[in-house]
Motif scaffolding. Structure first.
Motif, short mmCIF file in Angstrom:
data_model
loop_
_atom_site.label_atom_id
_atom_site.label_comp_id
_atom_site.label_asym_id
_atom_site.label_seq_id
_atom_site.Cartn_x
_atom_site.Cartn_y
_atom_site.Cartn_z
N ILE A 33 1.65 -1.83 -0.41
CA ILE A 33 -0.15 -0.44 0.26
C ILE A 33 0.62 1.20 0.24
O ILE A 33 1.05 1.70 0.82
CB ILE A 33 -0.57 0.03 1.25
CG1 ILE A 33 -1.75 -1.45 1.08
CG2 ILE A 33 -1.81 1.28 1.46
CD1 ILE A 33 -2.37 -1.51 2.40
N SER A 63 5.94 -0.23 3.88
CA SER A 63 4.26 -0.68 3.20
C SER A 63 3.91 -1.94 2.89
O SER A 63 2.82 -2.21 2.32
CB SER A 63 4.02 0.86 2.49
OG SER A 63 4.63 0.76 1.42
N ILE A 81 -7.18 -0.35 6.49
CA ILE A 81 -7.04 0.07 6.74
C ILE A 81 -7.20 1.06 7.64
O ILE A 81 -8.06 1.95 7.95
CB ILE A 81 -5.85 0.91 5.88
CG1 ILE A 81 -6.72 1.94 4.97
CG2 ILE A 81 -5.63 -0.08 4.57
CD1 ILE A 81 -5.60 2.15 3.65
N ASP A 105 -2.13 -4.68 -4.84
CA ASP A 105 -1.01 -3.52 -4.65
C ASP A 105 -2.17 -2.18 -4.94
O ASP A 105 -2.82 -2.37 -6.32
CB ASP A 105 -0.26 -3.87 -5.60
CG ASP A 105 0.70 -4.38 -5.26
OD1 ASP A 105 1.36 -4.93 -4.22
OD2 ASP A 105 0.77 -5.31 -6.51
N THR A 106 -1.92 -0.75 -4.24
CA THR A 106 -2.66 -0.49 -4.28
C THR A 106 -1.71 1.23 -3.12
O THR A 106 -0.75 0.93 -3.16
CB THR A 106 -3.77 -0.84 -3.51
OG1 THR A 106 -4.57 1.43 -3.84
CG2 THR A 106 -4.01 -0.37 -2.08
N ASN A 107 -2.64 2.11 -3.26
CA ASN A 107 -1.88 3.04 -2.73
C ASN A 107 -3.11 4.14 -1.69
O ASN A 107 -3.61 3.89 -1.53
CB ASN A 107 -1.33 4.39 -3.60
CG ASN A 107 -2.79 4.98 -4.22
OD1 ASN A 107 -3.13 5.93 -4.31
ND2 ASN A 107 -2.77 4.69 -6.05
N LEU A 108 -2.34 4.67 -1.10
CA LEU A 108 -3.31 5.73 0.34
C LEU A 108 -4.14 6.29 -0.20
O LEU A 108 -4.67 6.57 0.40
CB LEU A 108 -2.31 5.61 1.29
CG LEU A 108 -2.87 6.51 2.99
CD1 LEU A 108 -3.36 5.19 3.16
CD2 LEU A 108 -1.54 6.92 3.97
N PHE A 111 -7.24 4.40 -2.55
CA PHE A 111 -7.36 2.80 -1.79
C PHE A 111 -8.28 2.36 -2.18
O PHE A 111 -7.14 1.36 -2.55
CB PHE A 111 -7.42 2.79 -0.46
CG PHE A 111 -7.13 1.23 0.29
CD1 PHE A 111 -6.43 0.85 0.62
CD2 PHE A 111 -8.31 0.84 0.63
CE1 PHE A 111 -5.79 -0.35 0.71
CE2 PHE A 111 -8.25 -0.38 1.12
CZ PHE A 111 -7.38 -0.66 1.17
N ALA A 115 -6.57 -0.20 -6.77
CA ALA A 115 -5.70 -1.22 -6.25
C ALA A 115 -6.09 -2.28 -7.14
O ALA A 115 -6.88 -2.49 -8.67
CB ALA A 115 -7.01 -2.25 -5.13
#
Length: 238
Positions: A33, A63, A81, A105-108, A111, A115
């Motif tokens: 993440i 992360s 999260i 797999d993603t990012n904040l 989210f 994804a």
């Protein structure tokens, strides 16, 4: 010579450990993440209409994460999260889990929207389904906006009725697509799941068709059994 043999032995052990199969009925989720440096990740499932945590992963600086849980069959789970002091509604990611290895797999910042999920055929099918259905949802939202603007400009009742008919047609198309999708994928758990989650109020004959299309294995699955029970209850309370 002895050192070469030892080196080859260590390499072999390393490779076999990397390729080691998971125990039966086990799900291993690994992923990243991006931007999530401190907080907690919860893997959740629905039980008695409530979300309960079945695994917890603490994040502190790195992360990347890994979670290993017992999973007997494909099931819709949630990756939640806890951002700590930062509030966000984009905290809970729905994913169709299967025993085996999956990656998320993603990012904040985005989210759920960004994804990328792999390792699950049911998830792959669910994403395919949502991609098509989203078009019907967007079209319906456009009509809702159109109807609202028309009502403010005192458009005739017939104009509003026309918009309502368009919305009804979109809903019929969505329900028909969902039914066909479930029937065509009756050997996967996603079929009874979307029948229950998306079209539970459809004419019972269509649910019957979906039920008959399920494989014996899926009929005995968690969502297959729920669909069978739901259809039985609807028929007993028409």
């Amino acid at each position: 010579m002895r050192k070469s043999i030892l080196a080859i032995g260590f390499l072999f052990l390393s490779l076999t450990s990397c390729n080691k199969e998971l125990p039966k009925n086990t799900l291993e989720i690994s992923g990243n993440i991006e931007g999530f440096k401190k907080g907690t990740i919860y893997v959740q499932r629905v039980k008695d209409t409530q979300l309960i945590a079945i695994d917890t992963v603490k994040i502190n600086g790195d992360s990347h994460f890994t979670s290993t849980i017992k999973l007997d069959e494909p099931e819709m789970l949630y990756l939640f999260i806890d951002r700590g002091v930062t509030n966000s509604v984009d905290n809970n990611l729905l994913f169709f889990a299967e025993p085996g290895k999956m990656t998320i797999d993603t990012n904040l910042d985005f989210f759920t929207a960004d994804a990328k999920i792999s390792g699950s055929k049911n998830q792959e099918l669910y994403e395919e389904y949502r991609k098509v259905v989203s078009r019907y949802i967007d079209a319906d939202l456009d009509l809702i906006k159109k109807r609202f603007e028309s009502s403010k400009t005192n458009k005739s009742i017939s104009s509003l009725d026309s918009i309502d008919r368009e919305r009804d047609e979109i809903l019929k198309k969505k329900y028909l697509y969902t039914t066909n999708f479930a029937v065509n994928n009756g050997k996967y758990a996603v079929a009874p799941y979307i029948a229950l989650a998306e079209i539970s109020d459809i004419n019972i004959k269509y649910l019957d068709t979906i039920q008959k299309s399920m494989s014996a294995e899926i009929s005995k699955s968690i969502y297959g059994k729920k669909l069978n029970t739901f259809i039985k209850e609807r028929k007993s309370n028409p």
